[in-house]
Design a protein around this motif. Structure first.
Motif, PDB file in Angstrom:
ATOM      1  N   TRP A 144    -144.015 -70.235 -32.203  1.00  0.00           N
ATOM      2  CA  TRP A 144    -144.721 -70.214 -33.193  1.00  0.00           C
ATOM      3  C   TRP A 144    -144.593 -69.046 -34.195  1.00  0.00           C
ATOM      4  CZ3 TRP A 144    -149.975 -71.744 -30.508  1.00  0.00           C
ATOM      5  CH2 TRP A 144    -149.826 -73.025 -30.146  1.00  0.00           C
ATOM      6  N   ALA A 145    -143.223 -68.434 -33.961  1.00  0.00           N
ATOM      7  CA  ALA A 145    -142.845 -67.080 -34.652  1.00  0.00           C
ATOM      8  C   ALA A 145    -143.863 -65.965 -34.805  1.00  0.00           C
ATOM      9  CB  ALA A 145    -142.551 -67.727 -36.393  1.00  0.00           C
ATOM     10  N   LEU A 146    -144.573 -65.906 -33.547  1.00  0.00           N
ATOM     11  CA  LEU A 146    -145.385 -64.575 -33.545  1.00  0.00           C
ATOM     12  C   LEU A 146    -144.613 -63.516 -32.731  1.00  0.00           C
ATOM     13  CD1 LEU A 146    -147.909 -63.229 -33.792  1.00  0.00           C
ATOM     14  CD2 LEU A 146    -148.824 -64.338 -31.818  1.00  0.00           C
ATOM     15  N   ASP A 153    -154.248 -73.185 -78.280  1.00  0.00           N
ATOM     16  CA  ASP A 153    -152.907 -72.966 -78.005  1.00  0.00           C
ATOM     17  C   ASP A 153    -152.363 -72.029 -78.868  1.00  0.00           C
ATOM     18  OD1 ASP A 153    -151.756 -74.442 -75.817  1.00  0.00           O
ATOM     19  OD2 ASP A 153    -150.959 -76.104 -76.975  1.00  0.00           O
ATOM     20  N   GLY A 154    -153.287 -71.557 -79.677  1.00  0.00           N
ATOM     21  CA  GLY A 154    -152.808 -70.256 -80.417  1.00  0.00           C
ATOM     22  C   GLY A 154    -152.701 -69.078 -79.506  1.00  0.00           C
ATOM     23  N   HIS A 155    -153.246 -69.039 -78.466  1.00  0.00           N
ATOM     24  CA  HIS A 155    -153.222 -67.792 -77.545  1.00  0.00           C
ATOM     25  C   HIS A 155    -152.351 -68.553 -76.415  1.00  0.00           C
ATOM     26  CE1 HIS A 155    -156.573 -67.503 -80.279  1.00  0.00           C
ATOM     27  NE2 HIS A 155    -156.296 -66.272 -80.224  1.00  0.00           N
ATOM     28  N   ASP A 156    -151.565 -67.509 -76.028  1.00  0.00           N
ATOM     29  CA  ASP A 156    -150.658 -67.974 -74.840  1.00  0.00           C
ATOM     30  C   ASP A 156    -151.525 -67.912 -73.509  1.00  0.00           C
ATOM     31  OD1 ASP A 156    -148.703 -68.328 -76.400  1.00  0.00           O
ATOM     32  OD2 ASP A 156    -147.693 -66.340 -75.743  1.00  0.00           O
ATOM     33  N   MET A 165    -156.882 -75.471 -87.681  1.00  0.00           N
ATOM     34  CA  MET A 165    -155.816 -74.530 -87.118  1.00  0.00           C
ATOM     35  C   MET A 165    -154.598 -74.725 -87.269  1.00  0.00           C
ATOM     36  SD  MET A 165    -158.204 -72.377 -85.794  1.00  0.00           S
ATOM     37  CE  MET A 165    -157.531 -71.175 -84.856  1.00  0.00           C
ATOM     38  N   GLY A 166    -154.073 -75.952 -87.273  1.00  0.00           N
ATOM     39  CA  GLY A 166    -152.513 -76.095 -87.384  1.00  0.00           C
ATOM     40  C   GLY A 166    -151.825 -76.273 -86.222  1.00  0.00           C
ATOM     41  N   PHE A 167    -152.541 -76.375 -84.929  1.00  0.00           N
ATOM     42  CA  PHE A 167    -151.977 -76.879 -83.814  1.00  0.00           C
ATOM     43  C   PHE A 167    -153.043 -77.359 -83.062  1.00  0.00           C
ATOM     44  CE2 PHE A 167    -153.836 -73.006 -82.123  1.00  0.00           C
ATOM     45  CZ  PHE A 167    -153.966 -72.123 -83.018  1.00  0.00           C
ATOM     46  N   ASP A 182    -151.641 -73.862 -59.976  1.00  0.00           N
ATOM     47  CA  ASP A 182    -151.952 -72.592 -59.844  1.00  0.00           C
ATOM     48  C   ASP A 182    -153.203 -72.200 -60.858  1.00  0.00           C
ATOM     49  OD1 ASP A 182    -151.950 -69.928 -59.385  1.00  0.00           O
ATOM     50  OD2 ASP A 182    -150.148 -69.377 -60.675  1.00  0.00           O
ATOM     51  N   TYR A 239    -157.115 -60.879 -31.575  1.00  0.00           N
ATOM     52  CA  TYR A 239    -156.115 -60.855 -32.468  1.00  0.00           C
ATOM     53  C   TYR A 239    -156.178 -62.459 -32.853  1.00  0.00           C
ATOM     54  CZ  TYR A 239    -151.877 -60.245 -35.045  1.00  0.00           C
ATOM     55  OH  TYR A 239    -150.961 -60.439 -36.073  1.00  0.00           O
ATOM     56  N   GLN A 240    -156.268 -62.746 -34.387  1.00  0.00           N
ATOM     57  CA  GLN A 240    -156.298 -64.126 -34.533  1.00  0.00           C
ATOM     58  C   GLN A 240    -154.868 -64.553 -35.101  1.00  0.00           C
ATOM     59  OE1 GLN A 240    -159.131 -63.649 -38.039  1.00  0.00           O
ATOM     60  NE2 GLN A 240    -157.601 -64.100 -39.363  1.00  0.00           N
ATOM     61  N   PHE A 241    -154.683 -65.731 -34.705  1.00  0.00           N
ATOM     62  CA  PHE A 241    -153.257 -66.415 -35.188  1.00  0.00           C
ATOM     63  C   PHE A 241    -153.626 -67.819 -35.630  1.00  0.00           C
ATOM     64  CE2 PHE A 241    -149.263 -68.429 -34.245  1.00  0.00           C
ATOM     65  CZ  PHE A 241    -148.592 -67.714 -34.993  1.00  0.00           C
ATOM     66  N   ARG A 300    -158.464 -75.606 -74.603  1.00  0.00           N
ATOM     67  CA  ARG A 300    -157.645 -74.558 -74.722  1.00  0.00           C
ATOM     68  C   ARG A 300    -157.035 -74.372 -75.979  1.00  0.00           C
ATOM     69  NH1 ARG A 300    -151.701 -74.030 -71.753  1.00  0.00           N
ATOM     70  NH2 ARG A 300    -151.052 -72.283 -72.756  1.00  0.00           N
TER      71      ARG A 300
END
Lengths: 485, 1010
Positions: A77-79, A422-425, A365-367, A382, A98-100, A420
């Motif tokens: 288990w790669a410990l 879109d004028g502000h990244d 706003m144009g966008f 994310d 020790y937790q795992f 959102r």
């Protein structure tokens, strides 16, 4: 002479001191070399775990000379962790905890072994092995739907509580108990044949006296690994209460009702015993809707259409039938529980659609403005309250007010739908209620998404699953429906 | 011309005539080692009173008998004797007197013989500075003075290097030295002067030297003396230099196919679907951003013309210089132009009264984009221009460009074509003085200096739409600023010199009144009718008019004095005192006194040294002094407010907020230093040098610190306070060696500089001072501004390493880490990785810097090389964040696949390429960014050839020298950022980013004198 003795005395003392020092050193050295190897006393000889579960390696480590390090190894288990203890203090006792996390894809067909090696400051090493069984059971039995604190049983000439629930366990149930001391009920079921012992459905019509009263109930269950669960509730016998709100559901079984994260909408109380709610019927004469005071069950009270008299209300299944809608579209439903009547009124909404908001924005706003989900609990994205990474929504092909997105959810889920800029990244918080010009919705656990009368609630998804998030931008209602995999 | 020929014929005729009567006319030329004629050199007959001076072209004519010996001499040069014999033409070259004990050095409000100096003053000749073609004279000063650190910081046209004289003594205030030109303080930027105007430069390094400049001197003083007229015929000089800078792309970037492959990998590594279909990009050429937006070479040139001459009663010097350095942008840049004229006239009105003036008109212009790095950061897929099919036909000329949808980096060609910013100034500076000598030992001087600078800036920003959401300007805009900067300085000094036997005394008292003002005015408007050039005026704007302006002044009233005493030229004492009153401080702290004292022992002049031959000169020096720093804003004694607003119940409510709180008790920042020095000359003065050690203590250090919250003032309000003290120590030496072996001459000068600084005490509320967004830290007992961050402890190679990076309870220190991510060290061992694990991860301060100048010459050929080195400092390589990071979809270096972690066993410090930086590999400031900043750079290599004087004479020239040179040709460094010469403020020093690179430069030039 006196001086001589004094000098000699000093020399003697010095010699004695040196000798003592040598002896002391000698003794220390001997003790050091003769010291016992470190001792390891593990809390249990065998640990139980399951894939993805965190387990704890617990034990007491002692060494008189001083513990230098503790190495924990599970090669498969790669410990390979070495806990190095501080050298500036003498540590003779160490409480190992020790937790795992057991890897998700671990082989379940074998018992694994942890090698615990303790090294003391003298270099002596003690190694012990601890077994890890990957087939542990850590989930208590669960009800198919949470019991409300109080179940209202309407007073009838022959009053009865139709108690029905299903208890399930991921491994095997040991017993299920239903108990009410006032009623002298103690149903203990130990022979559980259903589904290999993983579930048991309890159904019983419990007769009650036709008078106002409250009866306490206890439902308990335990699985064969000793994981127990308990649920307490009260059955209140009374006349029709003036409920603060009712839930509107178009799921017509208890199972459907509880399968989804948000499947109901709130019918607001507009007058005593009178409730009103908007509803969008996707098709003509679809399944229909019920009104229920208890959120997770269609029993014991379920307001629906009384088939014997159109426009009148029945209060219980099976008499109660879904209220249906003759055409697709938006309706306002009004129900009076005391008068026992209901009415539906179809209308065409005039509030701005998301598309019209976007068009106005684009012109100004144009966008483009993009409406998306901001919040957390979406493992595919994310997205953690990041307006710059809002998850885009799609528009329903039939109803321009409905925005939806299918996505996985896990853990604590919070949802806000925010335009959102879109004028502000980095994204921008634009929506209502802070900015009346732009739309915005905060989703609460009852499905209410009114930006001026709602807050973002935390929802819990214990196991990652796929859901369809659906927002009705006209009704300010949201649903989070489980998608069949 | 005819006169010259006539003169030659007459000379020849006279020579023939004289030969028949024994006493013949001897003619010839006196020049220096490099063949330049020496005007005013003395040619005399040994043992007689006969003597003449050379003319402006170095020629002389004297009558001498064959048995006589001619003596050739000139100040600063070793005298030379030649027996006449049968010769009638004797030309000699004089070598510089290596001892140079009589060299005159400029000190504050006066001059002193170098041998009489008691403090730490370094002198550099203008000719040594003119060996390099640079825009800022400090760039030529680099490595030539021990104790002076010059950091280029940027190779941009007009860039000002960072100059640190003996390190620094302030955290928050400017550390730039004061420049004093011909006695007039001229601020802290030397960009305005052309090196060819300079006769000499003196660096006042210690407080005993600079205390005479009191409150302006804590960072050291650089005294610049410009060229003045010399009595004699007019001498014309022309110096022409032309060169090119090679623009090199610092990193090779990926082609399209690799970019697509690497970005797909970056997405997959982040758990996101790959965005590109490689088949779609097969065979596609990368957009040549660099080649399209940048020039391969940029010219650099310097043209100087000068004439000097005059009589005893009137001497004049006129110089005209033009310097241009073009920038490397193909579009939008105007480079840097600097035109400087300097007219100096000195008059001797009578035996008692003399005077003069200097006029210095200047014109400078600049303006260039600052987005060169975007040519590397933008992806290679985006086209420069939109394909014809994607154009609607209604776009304006600025809207036909492609948009980088993945990287969001703006189209560089488009940006530069929209760049119309230009700025510049017209300035007139100068001074006028009068000297009155009522008696022979007493001189009264009154000098008025002034400088007017009218600066203007023009900008036009056209409207455009490349991407309606991200890359657009809906309205065009025009703006202009006109600012006027003035300064005056009135100085009056009374100097008394008296020598009685072995006692020599110089006393000087004086006062100055300095005042400078800044007036600013700027305005702008938007939405002009169109983008045509003729309409780019503010009045043509129709929307959003804005105007702003301000006024500030600073004044300083000072009284000062200096006394120097010498006994037998062996024991030397100097003391100065200055009292300054500044407009920057309120009444209770308005005045401060800055004393200094220094002493020297010229051991080599002692009787007991007469018999020895080791030391030609040996002097010990010790000095002490106090200087001040008042480079804080002009108005810290008043609170400042600014307009703000907040939203309440959907309504905007205007309000005002306090931004700066007044401190009426603010005091000077005072620096006190002690200096020890040894000056020596050995081997018959062929080897000479100085060794110095100093300790500087700063007290009442000024710092702009946040006001405590408990005061009730809003967060963010700052107050200038005297917060603590600091100490710096340093050791430095200069060694100079010169030798002649027949016609071969060679020499080398080595300078070596160290300094160590530590904050000694910091006041409550500022015990720890952070800089650069908490990426540097300063605390008591530590060097200021050290790099402060996480320790990058390699890359996680596999799951086992990830599983081992836990607390002793098994909790992950970096829960989001995966193999290929950076492992950060749990420095305090508490089992949690957080801000408390940040520690010192590097020092921006070099252990030492050194400069080496080597000169070789053989007859008319000369070779000069300057090498500069910095050792032991670290630099923060900020470009790593862009070049090796797949997070933003930007361009990637071509070898990123090898550089970045790409599987277990990869030996690298660069993490796995990923679209998401969940582990904060790049966003955490860590030792990952810190690299060794040591370097050694060949700054200058120059090869020249001077025509022999007779040959030059045939061309009717006094001197003709041709040369080729290369600057910044070679650099030895392990630093992988843009350039290892990185500057910055003290609390953010050494942070290397996308600064304009220092370029290799190749030059050819000619020096003419006639």
């Amino acid at each position: 002479m006196r001086n001589f003795f004094m000098v000699q005395g000093k020399q003697l003392l010095l010699s004695a001191g040196l000798a003592f020092g040598v002896l002391a050193c000698s003794n220390d050295e001997a003790a050091y070399n003769d010291a016992q190897a470190p001792a390891v006393a593990l809390a249990v000889a065998e640990l139980y775990s399951e894939p993805g579960r965190v387990f704890h390696i617990v034990g007491a480590v002692t060494d008189d000379v001083g513990i230098a390090s503790i190495r924990l190894e599970i090669r498969e288990w790669a410990l390979d962790k070495t806990i190095s203890l501080r050298r500036d203090t003498l540590v003779t006792r160490y409480a190992l905890d020790y937790q795992f996390q057991m890897p998700a894809g671990a082989d379940l067909s074998k018992i694994f072994s942890i090698t615990i090696s303790v090294t003391d400051v003298a270099g002596k090493v003690t190694s012990v092995e601890q077994a890890v069984n990957p087939n542990g059971d850590f989930n208590a039995p669960a009800l198919d739907a949470p019991m409300p604190d109080t179940i209202t049983v309407l007073l009838r000439p022959s009053t009865a509580l139709n108690l029905s629930f299903t208890m399930t366990d991921n491994k095997a149930l040991a017993y299920v108990v239903v108990q009410s001391s006032e009623l002298g009920i103690y149903d203990s079921i130990t022979a559980i044949p259903d589904n290999g012992g993983q579930s048991y459905t309890y159904t019983r019509a419990i007769p009650l006296a036709s008078e106002n009263a409250v009866y306490s109930f206890r439902i308990a269950a335990m699985d064969k690994m000793g994981n127990a669960t308990e649920s307490l509730f009260a059955a209140k016998v009374s006349g029709l209460p003036d409920f603060e709100k009712l839930y509107l559901t178009d799921f017509l079984t208890k199972e459907e009702l509880n399968r989804h994260l948000i499947g109901t909408a709130i019918a607001r109380r507009t007058a005593p015993y009178t409730y009103q709610v908007g509803y969008y019927s996707k098709t003509a004469n679809a399944g229909g809707v019920y009104f229920i005071p208890q959120k997770t069950d269609l029993q014991p009270i379920c307001f629906g259409a009384d088939p014997s008299a159109p426009g009148t209300v029945a209060t219980e299944l099976p008499t109660s039938q879904p209220i249906t809608f003759p055409e697709a579209g938006y309706y306002t439903i009004t129900i009076s529980t005391l008068a026992g009547t209901y009415s539906i009124e179809k209308y065409v909404p005039t509030t701005p659609t998301p598309a019209s908001y976007k068009a106005a924005f684009l012109e100004e706003m144009g966008f483009e403005m993009r409406l998306g989900i901001i919040g957390k609990g979406f493992p595919e994205y994310d997205q953690n309250w990041s307006p710059g990474a809002a998850i885009p929504l799609e528009t329903d092909a039939q109803n321009p007010y409905i925005l939806y997105k299918e996505l996985d959810m896990e853990g604590t889920v919070q949802i806000q739908v925010e335009p959102r800029d879109d004028g502000h990244d980095g994204g921008w918080w634009l929506g209502q209620p802070d900015n009346p010009s732009y739309p915005g919705w905060k989703i609460n656990r009852d499905g209410n998404a009114d930006p001026y009368d709602s807050s973002v609630d935390e929802l819990t998804v214990s196991t990652r699953a796929r859901y369809r998030f659906e927002l009705d931008a006209h009704l300010n209602q949201a649903k989070i429906l489980k998608v069949e995999s | 011309m005819n006169r010259y020929m006539l003169s030659a014929m007459l000379t020849a005729g006279l020579a023939l005539t004289a030969a028949s009567v024994l006493a013949a006319a001897v003619t010839g030329t006196v020049s220096n080692d490099e063949g330049s004629p020496i005007a005013g050199a003395s040619v005399g007959v040994r043992g007689s009173t006969k003597g003449v001076l050379t003319d402006a072209t170095g020629k002389y004519s004297i009558t001498a008998e064959p048995s006589e010996v001619l003596v050739f001499s000139f100040l600063g040069f070793a005298a030379r004797e030649e027996a006449v014999g049968e010769r009638t033409y004797i030309s000699v070259s004089l070598s510089e007197d290596l001892q140079r004990i009589d060299e005159v050095v400029v000190v504050g409000y006066g001059v002193m013989k170098k041998s009489d100096l008691t403090s730490s003053i370094a002198s550099v000749k203008g000719s040594d500075l003119q060996t390099m073609t640079v825009g800022n004279v400090d760039q030529a000063l680099q490595g030539k003075v021990a104790g002076v650190q010059v950091v280029y910081g940027s190779g941009a046209p007009g860039a000002t290097p960072k100059v640190l004289i003996r390190g620094f003594s302030s955290l928050n205030l400017s550390t730039d030295p004061l420049y004093v030109v011909d006695g007039v303080p001229m601020g802290t930027n030397a960009n305005f002067i052309n090196p060819s105007e300079i006769e000499s430069m003196e660096v006042l390094k210690d407080a005993s030297a600079s205390a005479i400049y009191g409150s302006q001197a804590s960072n050291g003083v650089i005294m610049i003396t410009t060229k003045r007229g010399v009595a004699g015929k007019p001498v014309f000089s022309v110096d022409l230099t032309y060169g090119v800078q090679l623009v090199q792309q610092p990193y090779e970037m990926t082609n399209v196919q690799d970019y697509v492959a690497y970005m797909n990998a970056a997405y997959l590594n982040a758990g996101q679907p790959a965005p590109f279909d490689p088949a779609e990009y097969a065979g596609r050429q990368a957009t040549d951003w660099w080649g399209s937006a940048m020039l391969p070479t940029t010219p650099q040139m310097n043209f100087s013309f000068g004439v000097q001459g005059g009589s005893e009663a009137h001497r004049y010097s006129v110089s005209l210089t033009y310097y241009r350095q073009e920038d490397f942008y193909r579009y939008g840049g105007d480079g840097w132009d600097k035109f400087t004229a300097r007219v100096a006239d000195d008059f001797k009105f009578s035996k008692y009264v003399s005077g003069g003036f200097v006029l210095n008109p200047r014109r400078e212009t600049w303006g260039n984009p600052d987005n060169w790095s975007d040519n590397l950061r933008i992806d290679p897929i985006t086209p420069i221009y939109l394909p014809a099919g994607e154009l609607a036909g209604s776009e304006n000329e600025y809207s036909v460009y492609g948009r980088s949808d993945l990287s969001y980096v703006w189209n560089t060609v488009a940006s530069n074509k929209r760049y119309y910013y230009t700025a510049g100034y017209y300035a007139l500076g100068g001074n006028t003085y009068i000297d009155v000598k009522p008696i022979s030992d007493l001189t009264f001087r009154s000098l008025v200096g002034f400088d007017y600078k009218a600066q203007e800036g023009d900008n036009f920003e056209p409207d455009f739409v490349i991407d309606a959401a991200h890359e657009h300007a809906d309205y065009n805009k025009v703006s202009r600023n006109h600012d006027l900067y003035t300064s005056y300085s009135w100085q009056n000094t009374l100097t008394y010199l008296k020598t009685l036997g072995k006692n020599s005394l110089t006393a000087m008292v004086g006062m100055t009144m300095d005042r400078s003002t800044d007036k600013t005015l700027s305005g702008s408007r938007e939405q002009l009718p169109n983008n045509s050039e003729i309409l780019r005026e503010i009045s043509a704007g129709t929307m959003n008019p804005q105007v702003s302006g301000g006024y500030a002044y600073r004044s300083l009233l000072s009284y000062f004095g200096r006394a120097s005493y010498s006994y037998g030229r062996r024991y030397l004492l100097t003391a100065t005192l200055r009292r300054d009153g500044s407009s920057k401080f309120m009444a209770r702290n308005k005045w401060a006194t800055f004393p200094s004292a220094s002493a020297a022992w010229q051991i080599s002049n002692e009787e007991f040294m007469k018999g020895q031959s080791v030391f030609s000169s040996l002097k010990l020096r010790v000095g002490w002094g106090q200087v001040g720093n008042q480079n804080l804003p002009s108005n810290v004694y008043i609170s400042e407010m600014y307009k703000d607003y907040y939203v309440r119940e959907g309504q905007v409510v205007n309000t005002t907020r306090i931004s700066t709180l007044k401190n009426e008790d603010i005091r000077w920042e005072t620096v006190e230093d002690v200096n020890f020095g040894v000056d020596f000359a050995v081997l018959g003065s062929r080897l000479s040098g100085s060794v110095e050690y100093y300790i500087k203590n700063t007290k009442d250090m000024l710092f702009s610190k946040p006001y405590p919250f408990y005061s009730g003032y809003p967060g963010g309000a700052n107050i200038w306070s005297n917060v603590g003290s600091m100490q710096s120590k340093g050791f430095e030496f200069l060694v100079d060696y010169k030798e002649m072996l027949g016609a071969f001459r060679y020499g080398a000068t080595l300078t070596f500089t160290t300094f160590a600084v530590a904050a000694t005490t910091l006041a409550d509320g500022a015990k720890v001072v952070y800089g650069n967004s908490e990426r540097t830290r300063t605390e008591e007992g530590a060097e200021p501004g050290y790099y402060y961050g996480y320790v990058a402890d390699g890359i996680f190679q596999n799951q086992t390493e990830l599983n081992a990076h836990t607390s002793e309870k098994g909790e992950f220190l970096q829960p989001k880490a995966r193999a290929g991510d950076i492992r950060f060290k749990d420095v305090n061992g508490d089992g949690v990785l957080n801000g408390d694990d940040r520690t010192k991860i590097g020092s921006p301060w070099a252990d030492f810097t050194a400069g080496l100048t080597v000169s070789l010459g053989y007859k008319g050929v000369d070779l000069l090389a300057n090498v500069y080195a910095s050792y032991g400092n670290e630099l923060v390589n900020g470009v790593k964040e862009a070049l090796y990071n797949g997070q933003y979809g930007q361009g990637l270096v071509s070898n990123i696949n090898d550089l970045a972690w790409h599987g277990e066993g990869t030996s690298t410090d660069i993490p796995i390429l990923s679209r998401a930086d969940n582990n904060e590999n790049f966003s955490k400031f860590s030792s990952f960014y810190v690299e060794d900043g040591s370097f050694l750079r060949l700054k200058n290599l120059q090869l020249g050839y001077t025509l022999p004087p007779p040959l030059a004479g045939r061309l009717r020239l006094a001197k003709l020298r041709l040369y080729v040179a290369g600057q910044n040709l070679w650099t030895l460094t392990g630093f992988t950022g843009i350039d290892p010469e990185v500057g910055g403020d003290i609390l953010s020093f050494g942070f290397s980013g996308w600064s304009y690179p220092v370029q290799k430069t190749f030059l050819v030039g000619v020096n003419l004198t006639f």
